[in-house]
Design an enzyme around this catalytic site. Structure first.
Site, PDB file in Angstrom:
ATOM      1  N   GLY A 467      28.061  38.683  47.031  1.00 23.97           N
ATOM      2  CA  GLY A 467      29.303  38.449  47.098  1.00 23.97           C
ATOM      3  C   GLY A 467      29.784  37.725  45.911  1.00 23.97           C
ATOM      4  O   GLY A 467      29.020  37.513  44.904  1.00 23.97           O
ATOM      5  N   PRO A 469      31.388  34.848  43.032  1.00 25.02           N
ATOM      6  CA  PRO A 469      30.771  33.557  42.954  1.00 25.02           C
ATOM      7  C   PRO A 469      31.873  32.640  43.838  1.00 25.02           C
ATOM      8  O   PRO A 469      33.001  32.921  43.914  1.00 25.02           O
ATOM      9  CB  PRO A 469      31.259  33.560  41.325  1.00 25.02           C
ATOM     10  N   GLY A 470      31.133  31.624  44.148  1.00 22.63           N
ATOM     11  CA  GLY A 470      31.834  30.538  44.956  1.00 22.63           C
ATOM     12  C   GLY A 470      31.903  30.764  46.439  1.00 22.63           C
ATOM     13  O   GLY A 470      32.963  29.989  46.934  1.00 22.63           O
ATOM     14  N   LYS A 473      27.098  31.290  48.687  1.00 20.86           N
ATOM     15  CA  LYS A 473      25.664  31.837  48.999  1.00 20.86           C
ATOM     16  C   LYS A 473      24.601  30.875  48.959  1.00 20.86           C
ATOM     17  O   LYS A 473      23.587  30.915  49.781  1.00 20.86           O
ATOM     18  CB  LYS A 473      25.511  33.157  47.823  1.00 20.86           C
ATOM     19  N   SER A 873      38.770  55.439  43.725  1.00 16.62           N
ATOM     20  CA  SER A 873      39.684  55.146  45.142  1.00 16.62           C
ATOM     21  C   SER A 873      41.247  55.070  44.722  1.00 16.62           C
ATOM     22  O   SER A 873      41.847  54.558  45.854  1.00 16.62           O
ATOM     23  CB  SER A 873      39.269  53.731  45.831  1.00 16.62           C
ATOM     24  N   LYS A 916      40.464  44.500  50.232  1.00 10.91           N
ATOM     25  CA  LYS A 916      41.494  45.443  49.950  1.00 10.91           C
ATOM     26  C   LYS A 916      42.585  44.824  50.769  1.00 10.91           C
ATOM     27  O   LYS A 916      43.819  44.575  50.664  1.00 10.91           O
ATOM     28  CB  LYS A 916      41.255  46.788  49.721  1.00 10.91           C
TER      29      LYS A 916
END
Length: 971
Positions: A467, A469-470, A473, A873, A916
């Site tokens: 994922g 940063p921040g 994890k 996309s 999204k």
């Protein structure tokens, strides 16, 4: 030509019998008795035999002349003996020395030869050596010894350079290089090229007779007449003798010289005393030459006295240095002896064993608790190494290698596992305490705990948290270890390029160490810890190997049961270890390594989640870190919302934490400033009217809200001043001590009132604390114009919305073309070409009579050109933008779409659905178009993310066309 003989055994050369030991008291034959004869106090009568003393100089080290003696006793042996006999007795001096007015000149490079002393030299010139041998055969064994002038440089020049210069100069040049005053030297013996000279009297060169070998005419010099009873001469000689006695007390070398001299003393007079002192001193050659040239006995004694005094000072310094070194060495030796004795005593009493036995006992004691759990192959290796340790010497390098190896082998927790806690309810509580949201991550951890509870034990797994940063994890890994009651160990592999950091070094290398995994087991003390491998997507690759490949054995459940470290070289069971890896982008992890992991994606936090995290976690931590009490500050929800949307849009909350800490730091500074001003007013140091105080505050550069707060605080100050005045009136009739106590209590109450005054942070003054907004609304248009469509994108920092704009550049028959800008990658450029082709086909189907694409040059642009953009996309968004321009119809309001296109109009699935969707909510978009294949991803989203959204799932572009253009709300 000449080279000084270096003496290795002693600086004293005596050609007679050994000398007796020196006695300090004045007895016959003692040093002081001999020196005292100058006073005429004693007489020495050896009538049976006559001694002739010759005091010789050995200046091989250039430090000073050393006396020695050759003794000739009348009637001893005939002088017609061989050269070997001549070396032990002075040859006949007939005719007398004073009859020689022409002599061969011998250059002395280092020190002059004094009368009464001898000096061995080497003669390299064959002609000069032949002349000396001829003179000795003629019963004329005399030559002139003259010191070379110091013209080539300082006296610190090397002996090889001096020898070279002596050999190079001859003839007249040599004659000019010699000092005028020298010594008439008797040739005592010649052995090869070694010549021993004995000095007799002073000479002065008058002229040169021949050049090769150099022969000169000389005048014999005598001391100037002097009065033996002169008090000044006596006093000077006594001072020389006194100084010599002082030197004798400190210098054993001098003691030997003087003792030898005193045993063979002849006519000891004042000139001889001066020559003796100068000859054995450590003065340089120029100072000795000055004594040799001085014919005035008084002046010569004075010069000698200076040299002897300097020798005395040197002896004192030498004695001080020797004493200091001796004390240091003796102290260390004493300590060493005492330690050795103590060891021997303890060993005899059985209180202590030797080092090797103690080491073996320590290792066995350390291994004993885990001996039953330790694998047999490891026990065998430990026993072999312990046996080898007893056979090795403690000083050998192999001993240290074996000791370190045993240290690592015995310290590891073989079979020692911590008791795990499989309570699912407790784990759920711990995870909720530490983290808000992250439902899927928590669910996976609870599944792992539940499986362990049913099985009774838990096998190690490899979980990869990916994922932006921040998002927490690393802290999730800590929470998991706390929930499972496992030991926690973290190491980062970001930028790691050396395989030895993971697999260890071979023991043959100097400074070898085991790898990180073995170090982890040593630190945590259990064989089932939770190991967090941070930044695994940033592994390096250097000359020392590929660490990503080395991690395969560590992380593969089928292999890590027998993990082999290069240093230990014995298999280690890591199957019970729970590995948690973290990564920002899993695409950078090599596929063989990624295949062994269970990837759990952490998409980030939406605005609601960030609000809860800020309130429940970040704000409390910031208050504690800054020392601000909760009752002193109030941060409104609107302020937090503005902070999240305009300053901290990242997927993680680390930047949000920094901004909250920034707010509380500024609040802390404001509280301290106001508190300092308040204390000054209350203490009576500053008393001003309310209006003046307000003016002073208004003159500062603080924001308006800060000024208002300052004015409010000032009113509190004035009210406190009034309260103090009233209290002073009420207590006027009380004692002074009581008045002071009441004043202090009321001041403390006033300060408490002032401290409770809250600082309000709301949207109106938020910019005063954190500056101007960083982000602006992604939504540029309230009503999207023709040719503009909003798309959805995924970034490493989370999701974002972006507009795709299309306009026509020029029109004309056959000018259909496409130009793209916006720093697009290759994939997006290909998507634009696909969209252009597909848009022409769709327009031809919908409006056959519209030749827009055939006759129009289009320009497609994606704003934020400084940001690189790539990905497949955006295909459906590009087609919709082109069709909107071609049909001159704007798309419906509040619409965003994403999807990958094929040339036949099919919609392929995309990634980053959660990111999204969050980006669409942030831009206040209500209608979203997703590919049908992503419906399952959307259904897994939390209800608070899906709330209020109208999401359409499509698998063909015709459905998008109907949603975008055939809607009543399009205009």
């Amino acid at each position: 030509m000449l080279k000084l003989i270096s003496s290795t055994s002693s600086r004293v050369h005596c050609l007679t019998t050994a000398t007796p030991s020196l006695r300090i008291k004045q007895e016959p034959n003692s040093v002081f008795y001999a020196l005292g004869r100058l006073n005429g106090l004693t007489r020495r009568g050896h009538k049976n035999s006559l001694f002739r003393a010759c005091f010789c100089s050995d200046s091989s080290d250039g430090s000073g002349s050393k006396p020695a003696v050759e003794v000739e006793e009348k009637g001893a042996e005939s002088e017609s003996g061989s050269d070997s006999k001549a070396s032990s007795a002075i040859v006949s001096t007939y005719p007398r020395p004073e009859d020689y007015l022409t002599v061969v000149a011998l250059p002395l490079p280092h020190r002059p030869l004094f009368p009464g002393f001898y000096m061995p030299i080497y003669v390299k010139d064959p002609k000069l050596l032949a002349a000396l041998q001829e003179s000795r055969k003629r019963q004329a064994p005399y030559a002139g010894a003259f010191l070379l002038k110091d013209e080539s440089g300082p006296e610190s020049s090397s002996s090889s350079e001096t020898e070279k210069s002596v050999n190079d100069i001859k003839g007249k040049e040599l004659f000019n290089s010699l000092h005028e005053v020298g010594t008439l030297a008797q040739i005592s013996s010649i052995q090869g090229d070694q010549v021993i000279l004995i000095g007799h009297r002073r000479l002065r060169i008058t002229e040169m007779v021949s050049e090769d070998p150099l022969t000169v005419k000389v005048d014999h010099l005598k001391e100037k007449p002097y009065d033996k009873d002169d008090d000044v001469i006596k006093a000077t000689s006594f001072e020389v003798i006194s100084t010599l006695r002082d030197v004798l007390k400190t210098s054993s070398l001098w003691r030997d010289h003087v003792q030898t001299y005193s045993q063979h003393i002849g006519d000891f007079n004042f000139p001889r005393l001066a020559d003796f002192g100068a000859a054995i001193s450590g003065a340089n050659k120029l100072q000795c030459q000055e004594v040799l040239e001085e014919l005035d006995v008084h002046k010569r004694l004075q010069l000698t006295l200076e040299l002897v005094k300097k020798e005395m000072e040197i002896s004192k310094i030498q004695e001080t240095i020797a004493k200091a070194i001796e004390e240091k060495i003796s102290g260390e030796q004493r300590r060493y002896l005492l330690n050795e004795q103590l060891k021997a005593i303890k060993k005899e009493l059985g209180l202590e064993t030797d080092d090797k036995t103690a080491l073996s006992a320590k290792f066995r004691e350390r291994l004993e608790p885990n001996r039953e759990k330790c694998p047999p192959h490891v026990l065998q290796v430990i026993e072999e190494e312990l046996t080898k340790l007893q056979l090795l010497e403690a000083s050998s390098s192999e001993f240290n290698v074996t000791r370190n190896y045993l240290d690592w082998l015995t310290v590891l927790p073989w079979g020692n596992y911590s008791d795990e806690n499989f309570d699912v309810i407790r784990a759920q509580t711990i995870l909720d305490e530490d983290h808000y949201g992250l439902t899927d991550v928590k669910e996976r951890i609870l599944e792992f705990i539940a499986v362990g509870k049913l099985r009774g034990s838990s096998q190690g797994k490899i979980i990869c948290l990916s994922g932006p940063p921040g998002v927490g994890k690393t802290s999730i890994g800590r929470s998991i270890s706390r929930a499972l009651n496992r030991k926690f160990f973290r190491f980062s592999v970001g930028g790691l390029s050396d395989v030895a950091e993971i697999k260890g070094h071979r023991r043959t290398y100097i400074g070898a160490m085991p790898g990180k995994m073995v170090q982890c087991l040593k630190n945590v003390g259990t064989a089932n810890p939770l190991v967090l491998i941070d930044e695994i997507d940033k592994l390096g690759r250097g000359h020392a190997g590929d660490p990503a490949s080395a991690l395969l054995e560590l992380l593969d459940p089928e292999q890590n049961a027998n993990f082999l470290d290069h240093y230990l070289d014995v298999p280690i069971d890591l199957s019970k270890v729970l590995f948690v890896c973290t990564a920002n982008v899993v695409d950078n992890i090599p596929n063989p390594l990624l295949d062994r992991m269970e990837v759990i994606s952490i998409a980030g936090y939406i605005t609601d989640e960030k609000m809860h995290i800020a309130r429940d976690y970040l704000e409390k931590a910031a208050q504690e870190a800054c020392g601000v009490k909760p009752e002193q500050v109030e941060v409104t929800n609107a302020a937090l919302l503005g902070l999240i949307e305009n300053y901290c849009r990242e997927a993680g909350v680390r930047n949000l934490q920094k901004h909250i800490e920034k707010i509380y730091r500024k609040i802390a500074l404001r509280l301290v400033r106001e508190g300092s001003s308040n204390e000054a007013v209350i203490s009576g140091e500053v008393v001003q009217p309310t209006e003046a105080k307000a003016e002073v505050v208004d003159e500062t550069d603080q924001p308006a809200a800060a000024n208002e707060t300052a004015v409010e605080v000032e009113s509190v100050r004035n009210s406190s001043h009034e309260l103090r005045s009233e209290s002073s009136v009420k207590t006027s009739d009380q004692p002074q001590d009581s008045k002071d106590a009441i004043d202090t209590e009321e001041l403390q109450e006033t300060e408490t009132t002032k401290a409770v005054e809250k600082v309000l942070v709301d949207p109106s003054n938020l910019a005063d604390f954190v500056g101007k907004p960083v982000f602006h609304a992604d939504r540029i248009y309230d009503q999207t114009p023709v040719g503009v469509v909003m798309g959805l994108a995924w970034t490493a920092m989370g999701g974002s919305t972006l507009y795709i704009e299309t306009t026509h550049v020029e029109q004309g028959e056959g000018k259909g073309a496409l130009h793209v800008t916006g720093q697009l990658g290759d994939v997006m450029k290909e998507s634009a070409q696909i969209a252009h082709t597909l848009a022409r086909a769709i327009l031809l189907e919908k409006e056959p009579d519209n030749p827009f694409f055939a006759n129009t040059k289009l320009h497609l642009h994606v704003p934020a050109g400084a940001t690189p953009k790539d990905g497949p996309s955006a295909g459906c968004t590009m087609i919709t933008s082109m069709l909107s321009l071609a049909m001159k119809k704007p798309v419906r309001k509040d619409l965003a779409m994403t999807g990958e296109m094929t040339l036949t109009g099919k919609i392929l699935p995309i990634g980053g659905v959660k990111e999204k969707t969050i980006a669409a909510r942030r831009s206040e978009v209500k209608t979203i178009i997703f590919p049908s294949a992503n419906k399952r991803d959307y259904d897994e989203l939390p209800p608070n993310v899906r709330e209020g959204l109208d999401v359409h799932f499509v698998d063909d572009y015709s459905q998008i066309f109907n949603l975008a253009f055939n809607n009543d709300t399009a205009n």
